[in-house]
Write an enzyme that holds these catalytic residues in place. Structure first.
Site, short mmCIF file in Angstrom:
data_model
loop_
_atom_site.label_atom_id
_atom_site.label_comp_id
_atom_site.label_asym_id
_atom_site.label_seq_id
_atom_site.Cartn_x
_atom_site.Cartn_y
_atom_site.Cartn_z
N ASP A 5 0.85 -1.19 0.00
CA ASP A 5 0.00 0.00 0.00
C ASP A 5 0.88 1.23 0.00
OD1 ASP A 5 -1.82 1.68 2.67
OD2 ASP A 5 -1.82 2.06 0.50
N ASN A 17 -0.53 4.55 -0.45
CA ASN A 17 -1.22 5.82 -0.12
C ASN A 17 -1.91 5.75 1.24
OD1 ASN A 17 -3.23 4.04 -0.71
ND2 ASN A 17 -4.44 5.44 -1.97
N ASP A 36 -4.11 3.85 2.70
CA ASP A 36 -5.50 3.46 2.97
C ASP A 36 -5.59 2.00 3.43
OD1 ASP A 36 -6.65 2.81 -0.49
OD2 ASP A 36 -4.95 2.05 0.70
N ASP A 88 -1.87 -1.44 -3.73
CA ASP A 88 -2.25 -0.72 -4.95
C ASP A 88 -1.22 -0.91 -6.06
OD1 ASP A 88 -1.74 1.81 -2.62
OD2 ASP A 88 -0.19 1.19 -4.07
N GLU A 124 -7.97 -22.00 -14.59
CA GLU A 124 -8.30 -22.53 -13.28
C GLU A 124 -9.37 -23.58 -13.53
OE1 GLU A 124 -11.03 -20.68 -10.66
OE2 GLU A 124 -9.88 -21.22 -8.88
N ASP A 159 -6.52 -18.79 -2.82
CA ASP A 159 -7.69 -19.56 -2.36
C ASP A 159 -7.31 -20.63 -1.35
OD1 ASP A 159 -9.31 -19.68 -5.61
OD2 ASP A 159 -9.60 -18.29 -3.94
O1 TEU Z 1 -12.15 -19.97 -7.55
C1 TEU Z 1 -13.02 -20.95 -8.07
C2 TEU Z 1 -13.18 -22.04 -7.09
O2 TEU Z 1 -13.62 -23.13 -7.39
C3 TEU Z 1 -12.72 -21.72 -5.71
O3 TEU Z 1 -13.44 -20.52 -5.44
C4 TEU Z 1 -13.09 -22.70 -4.64
O4 TEU Z 1 -14.27 -23.36 -4.94
C5 TEU Z 1 -13.30 -21.83 -3.41
O5 TEU Z 1 -12.09 -21.15 -3.20
C6 TEU Z 1 -13.70 -22.66 -2.19
O6 TEU Z 1 -12.91 -22.34 -1.09
C7 TEU Z 1 -12.14 -18.75 -8.30
C8 TEU Z 1 -11.25 -17.75 -7.57
O7 TEU Z 1 -9.91 -18.27 -7.50
C9 TEU Z 1 -11.82 -17.51 -6.18
O8 TEU Z 1 -10.99 -16.62 -5.44
C10 TEU Z 1 -13.22 -16.92 -6.32
O9 TEU Z 1 -13.80 -16.84 -5.04
C11 TEU Z 1 -14.10 -17.78 -7.24
O10 TEU Z 1 -13.48 -18.24 -8.41
C12 TEU Z 1 -15.29 -16.94 -7.73
O11 TEU Z 1 -14.80 -16.01 -8.67
CA CA Z 2 -3.48 1.82 -1.13
#
Ligand code: TEU
Ligand code: CA
Length: 554
Positions: free
Chosen positions: A21, A23, A25, A29, A256, A329
């Site tokens: 970050d 700025n 907040d 960024d 993904e 994730d």
């Molecule tokens: O993730 C798809 C997905 O299958 C995962 O979200 C998984 O099911 C989830 O993390 C359960 O814990 C993508 C992105 O990587 C994720 O950050 C988003 O939340 C999701 O799509 C929706 O856009």
């Molecule tokens: Ca910032």
């Protein structure tokens, strides 16, 4: 195999909100990323994947996009984005953005128009159906809990959202939607992006007609996988997207992709695949349960080994996997794949090395290069992730106490990967001079970039060496295009494999605290990487210390 510009690259995932970050907040960024390009160049990474920075209400931390053509002011301006692309190019680095087109935000103008006139043109941009006798059209459960259907106010209709109710699914069967998506992809690629990471892309094809499936919980709902496993024909959309957008720009794309059908591998990542690569999620999904995180099975080193080798055997030389130990994730890889309390310096290097030398494109997630670990939550109020909050409720409903539930979700929470990047030992670990949007991991004084940049034995330096090896003129052909051959597979807690090309490399890790000896086929010619200062071996056996990792020319 036709050589492509991305084959010999190393990628780095930036979660902009938590990177730096500038700025005050408390939110990372674009200017923060620009200021760290030389740091990333020094590490040796080439491709920078940015999690979404488009206009968003942040219901799912930006994976809910309200304007695909503009940068959210909290991250900066379009000029900042253009400067980042330009300055990356000056350093022979490539910016890859996140393509989130299974759904948009409920605050996108398309959805607002659809709600205003569900039977009009924009109503068909989404899945909108009448409720039947007050019931939702189908009994599918969203990834974030509860039904995938939510009401359109003032009507008897509902709209579909595979994820959060603020993430309405786009109707890919509608050509107008596809044309909007392709136009946006090409607009970004024309601005100089190197490519895209493609979000939740298997979800864009629904099994039609929309119908109920066998419930798997008392709530009468079923996993959305029940529907997805019956959906056919996603390839029509993906080949159209490849031919209209990615191929004409020679763009790098990584899907993904969960739950793709095994026989579709070549179509997905082969010579003329929909994508350049897809992530290996075998290790990520191992042990998961439809019931919820509380019911998940822990992954052992043997499980990890078998998952990696199964993915490698499945792909072979058909294409390139993108290999990770963590992402935004997932919990931190060293906390998830190393046994409890074994997050030592040697073990972190071993895990990183074993993953890095697999066949495919290695991805480092921000903080992985310094060995960042899971954080500690003293209360569920410290959690900002909708997936974790949903799993916390599910765990309580399964009969666990609040403290047990917090302990369980802390192990798997996506927020483990979203705590601020640990730059130094100063206040807020140098991430912000304001209040960070998510609490800093309390271990930042022990784990931070500043301490490791000049420590030849640090995790950072180890990743730097791994990347240099992948780029080394003598070894790169073998590491990039060579085959992978598992070896010593029956030796417990030994993960070892050959990389065979013009040279032959033996990669070996002792995935346990206790030392052990294993046979060698012949005398190694050279030690290329060692996470210890020394190693003892002769022409028949090698003695490995706890967590020892080696790359040997053999
Ligand atoms: O993730 C798809 C997905 O299958 C995962 O979200 C998984 O099911 C989830 O993390 C359960 O814990 C993508 C992105 O990587 C994720 O950050 C988003 O939340 C999701 O799509 C929706 O856009
Ligand atoms: Ca910032």
């Amino acid at each position: 195999m036709t050589k492509k510009w991305w084959h010999d690259k190393t990628a780095y995932q930036i979660y902009p909100k938590s990177f730096l970050d500038t700025n005050g907040d408390g939110i990372g960024d674009l200017k923060g990323i620009i200021s760290k390009l030389d740091y990333l160049k020094d590490l040796g990474v080439d491709i920078l994947w940015l999690s979404p920075i488009y206009v968003s209400p942040f219901a799912d931390q930006g994976y809910d996009i309200a304007d695909y053509y503009n940068i959210d002011p909290r991250f900066g301006t379009m000029e900042d984005m253009e400067e980042l692309i330009e300055k990356a190019k000056e350093r022979e680095m490539y910016i890859v953005m996140d393509l989130v087109v299974n759904h948009c935000s409920d605050e996108h103008e398309w959805f607002k128009k659809a709600c205003a006139d569900p039977d009009g043109e924009y109503g068909n941009y989404f899945y909108i159906r009448e409720k039947k006798d007050g019931k939702s059209p189908t009994n599918w459960r969203s990834y974030f809990g509860n039904s995938v259907w939510s009401d359109i106010p003032g009507t008897n209709k509902q709209y579909l959202h595979s994820f959060h109710k603020k993430q309405p699914d786009l109707n890919w069967e509608n050509e107008a939607v596809r044309e909007e998506v392709y136009k946006n992809i090409n607009w970004w690629l024309d601005k100089g992006l190197g490519g895209f990471r493609i979000d939740a892309i298997i979800n864009i094809k629904k099994a039609l007609p929309l119908q109920d499936y066998e419930p798997d919980r008392a709530d009468g709902l079923c996993s959305i996988q029940e529907m997805l496993s019956r959906a056919n024909g996603v390839g029509e959309f993906l080949s159209e997207m490849r031919d209209r957008c990615f191929k004409p720009h020679d763009a790098f794309t990584v899907g993904e992709v969960f739950d793709e059908k095994p026989e579709e591998l070549d179509s997905f990542i082969g010579e003329n695949g929909y994508f350049s690569s897809k992530f290996d999620f075998n290790e990520t999904i191992f042990g998961g349960s439809e019931k919820g995180w509380y019911d998940a099975k822990a992954i052992t080193p043997e499980d990890y080994k078998h998952c990696c080798f199964a993915a490698q055997r499945h792909v072979g030389t058909t294409g390139f996997l993108s290999n990770i130990i963590e992402n935004h994730d997932e919990p931190r890889g060293v906390s998830h794949y190393l046994p409890e309390g074994e997050c030592s310096l040697e073990a972190k290097k071993m895990l990183g090395g074993l993953n890095f030398m697999l066949r495919g494109i290695p991805f480092i997630y921000q903080g992985q290069e310094i060995g960042m670990e899971n954080t500690v939550f003293s209360s569920i109020d410290e959690v900002d992730d909708i997936a974790t909050l949903d799993q916390y409720q599910t765990t309580l409903e399964a009969g666990y106490s609040p403290e047990e539930a917090l302990n369980i979700v802390s192990r798997y929470s996506r927020d483990n990967a979203r705590t601020p990047m640990q730059w130094d030992a100063s206040a807020n670990t140098g991430f912000t001079n304001g209040t960070p949007w998510l609490k800093v991991n309390p271990n930042y004084r022990d784990i931070n970039v500043a301490d490791q940049m000049n420590d030849e034995h640090s995790v950072f330096m180890f990743y730097k060496k791994l990347i240099q090896l992948r780029k080394h003129p003598r070894w790169k052909e073998t590491i990039i295009y060579g085959t992978l051959e598992p070896v010593l597979e029956d030796e417990k807690n030994i993960m070892a494999y050959y990389r065979k090309g013009p040279e032959t490399l033996l990669i070996i890790g002792n995935f346990q605290k206790d030392e052990q000896e294993v046979p060698l086929p012949r005398m190694p010619k050279e030690i290329l990487i060692n996470n210890y200062q020394e190693v003892s071996y002769d022409e028949t056996r090698i003695h490995l210390k706890g967590w020892q990792f080696l790359v040997l020319e053999i």
